[in-house]
Design a protein around this motif. Structure first.
Motif, short mmCIF file in Angstrom:
data_model
loop_
_atom_site.label_atom_id
_atom_site.label_comp_id
_atom_site.label_asym_id
_atom_site.label_seq_id
_atom_site.Cartn_x
_atom_site.Cartn_y
_atom_site.Cartn_z
N ALA A 1 4.32 6.97 22.35
CA ALA A 1 5.77 6.94 22.15
C ALA A 1 6.43 7.03 23.52
CB ALA A 1 6.22 8.09 21.27
N THR A 2 7.21 6.01 23.87
CA THR A 2 7.93 5.98 25.14
C THR A 2 9.41 6.20 24.86
OG1 THR A 2 6.33 4.41 26.03
CG2 THR A 2 8.43 4.64 27.20
N ALA A 3 9.92 7.34 25.32
CA ALA A 3 11.31 7.73 25.08
C ALA A 3 11.65 7.69 23.59
CB ALA A 3 12.25 6.82 25.87
N GLY A 4 10.68 8.14 22.76
CA GLY A 4 10.89 8.21 21.33
C GLY A 4 10.57 6.95 20.56
N LYS A 5 10.22 5.87 21.22
CA LYS A 5 9.91 4.61 20.56
C LYS A 5 8.40 4.41 20.53
CE LYS A 5 10.83 -0.35 20.64
NZ LYS A 5 11.51 -1.46 21.36
N ALA B 1 5.60 5.66 12.13
CA ALA B 1 7.03 5.48 12.39
C ALA B 1 7.83 5.44 11.10
CB ALA B 1 7.25 4.19 13.18
N THR B 2 7.23 4.92 10.02
CA THR B 2 7.95 4.79 8.75
C THR B 2 7.83 6.04 7.90
OG1 THR B 2 7.53 2.40 8.79
CG2 THR B 2 8.19 3.37 6.68
N TRP B 3 6.62 6.58 7.79
CA TRP B 3 6.36 7.67 6.86
C TRP B 3 6.23 9.03 7.54
CZ3 TRP B 3 6.75 6.07 1.90
CH2 TRP B 3 6.54 4.71 1.63
N GLY B 4 5.98 9.05 8.84
CA GLY B 4 5.80 10.31 9.54
C GLY B 4 4.37 10.80 9.43
N MET B 5 4.12 11.96 10.04
CA MET B 5 2.77 12.53 10.04
C MET B 5 2.34 12.97 8.64
SD MET B 5 1.39 12.22 12.92
CE MET B 5 1.80 11.88 14.63
N ALA B 6 3.26 13.23 7.75
CA ALA B 6 2.92 13.63 6.37
C ALA B 6 2.82 12.41 5.46
CB ALA B 6 3.95 14.61 5.84
N TRP B 7 2.23 11.34 5.97
CA TRP B 7 2.16 10.08 5.23
C TRP B 7 1.32 10.22 3.95
CZ3 TRP B 7 -2.81 8.26 4.70
CH2 TRP B 7 -3.75 8.75 5.61
N GLU B 8 0.32 11.11 3.93
CA GLU B 8 -0.51 11.28 2.74
C GLU B 8 0.31 11.79 1.55
OE1 GLU B 8 -4.74 12.78 3.78
OE2 GLU B 8 -3.41 13.60 5.32
N ASP B 9 1.16 12.77 1.82
CA ASP B 9 1.98 13.34 0.74
C ASP B 9 3.09 12.41 0.30
OD1 ASP B 9 0.45 15.65 0.84
OD2 ASP B 9 1.72 16.54 2.40
N LYS B 10 3.39 11.40 1.11
CA LYS B 10 4.46 10.47 0.77
C LYS B 10 3.95 9.15 0.19
CE LYS B 10 7.47 12.27 4.44
NZ LYS B 10 8.19 11.94 5.69
N ILE B 11 2.68 8.83 0.44
CA ILE B 11 2.14 7.56 -0.04
C ILE B 11 1.11 7.79 -1.15
CG2 ILE B 11 0.83 5.50 0.60
CD1 ILE B 11 1.97 5.70 3.39
N VAL B 12 0.03 8.50 -0.83
CA VAL B 12 -1.11 8.60 -1.74
C VAL B 12 -0.77 9.47 -2.95
CG1 VAL B 12 -3.53 9.26 -1.95
CG2 VAL B 12 -2.68 8.28 0.19
N SER B 13 -0.32 10.67 -2.72
CA SER B 13 -0.09 11.61 -3.82
C SER B 13 0.92 11.10 -4.86
CB SER B 13 0.36 12.96 -3.26
OG SER B 13 0.55 13.90 -4.30
#
Length: 313
Positions: free
Chosen positions: A78-82, A166-178
């Motif tokens: 991530a460069t300057a947040g991107k 970038a879309t789901w964040g580090m908690a992507w498992e709890d937002k996609i799979v579960s």
């Protein structure tokens, strides 16, 4: 050379030495004129460079502008947040501290268990690759509560990892799979009656896996790859379990009665066959005896006739 060292050696060289005591005059000994070592002379000139080198080393240690990515992981810069859309492959990488950050994410096979076990909070150890959630509660087509224990195997897509984070964040498992797993299970199981679930277990398991796979693969960018779904246990209400047990007992009794009837029929058929066989044997024996008597009588009559013909007047 630092000023304090110069002063020290000047005082050392110019110090007073009382000798003779008679005239009371101060005389300087010739062997007291000592020059500082060349090392200390050069140290003063190079002190700035030395301090700069030490400062760079301290800054390098504190900033840590490098990262080592292991096999089964990818780095997201991530460069300057991107986020950089191209993931960093395993190996040694250098980045600009304070401007860039590198997030290391795991792309190995992960397991999510939906279980009825109550001690699930302490088992979610970070970095273990195994997540435990509560069993999925479902209402059947009559509104009766049912719970299912499932195991889902999946992994994060390596090439699409930056976009996924970038879309789901580090908690992507709890937002996609579960959420996908819970929605599909409730949609499939809700069409059946609770007492039918054990009988149609394989069919329901296939529908659940196909539904989860379809929903996850339809997500943009294919963030997650589904590997397998196993349905471990169907937890029914107590009344339904008792009803199924009574039905099973009745079926077992019916099967046992049917078996006994079949066995009795087999015994009867066996006895009938034996009786018929004995009757046939007796009939055959009687026919054989009658036939033997007839043959004997015919032979005797023939003999008598032959004897009669052989006689003359």
């Amino acid at each position: 050379m630092p000023a304090d060292l110069n002063d020290y050696f000047k005082k050392k060289n110019g110090g007073s030495n009382n000798s003779g005591g008679g005239d009371g005059g101060d005389r300087q000994s010739p062997n007291m004129n000592i020059e500082p070592p060349q090392f200390f002379k050069d140290l003063g000139k190079k002190a700035g460079i030395l301090y700069a080198i030490i400062g760079v080393i301290i800054l390098f240690v504190l900033a840590k502008p490098f990262v080592v990515i292991n096999s089964g992981e990818v780095g997201i810069k991530a460069t300057a947040g991107k986020y950089d859309p191209i993931p960093m492959e395993p190996g040694f990488h250098v980045f600009l501290p304070f401007i860039q950050k590198v997030f290391v994410v795991d792309t190995r096979v992960r397991i999510m268990n939906f279980t009825s076990n109550e001690d699930i909070v302490s088992a979610n150890v970070r970095g273990s690759g195994i997540r435990l959630n509560k069993a999925i509660s479902v209402l059947d087509n009559r509104g009766l509560p049912v719970s299912l224990d499932l195991t889902v195997q999946y992994k994060l897509g390596a090439s699409s990892a930056p976009q996924t984070i970038a879309t789901w964040g580090m908690a992507w498992e709890d937002k996609i799979v579960s959420p996908v797993v819970r929605d599909v299970v409730r949609s499939v199981v809700g069409k059946y009656a609770a007492e039918k679930l054990p009988q149609m277990r394989n069919e329901i398991a296939i529908k659940i896996e196909d539904g989860i796979r379809k929903d996850i693969e339809s997500l943009p960018g294919t963030p997650v790859k589904l590997l397998a779904v196993q349905m471990r246990e169907i937890i029914l209400p107590t009344k339904i379990k008792d009803q199924i047990e009574r039905v099973q007992i009745a079926k077992q009794e019916a099967e046992r009665t049917k078996y006994e009837v079949e066995r009795a029929n087999q015994e009867a058929l066996k006895k009938a066959a034996l009786a018929e066989g004995e009757a046939n044997a007796r009939e055959i024996k009687a026919k054989g005896q009658a036939k033997a008597i007839k043959i004997e009588a015919d032979a005797e009559a023939y003999a008598n006739k032959e004897i009669s013909n052989s006689l003359t007047a």
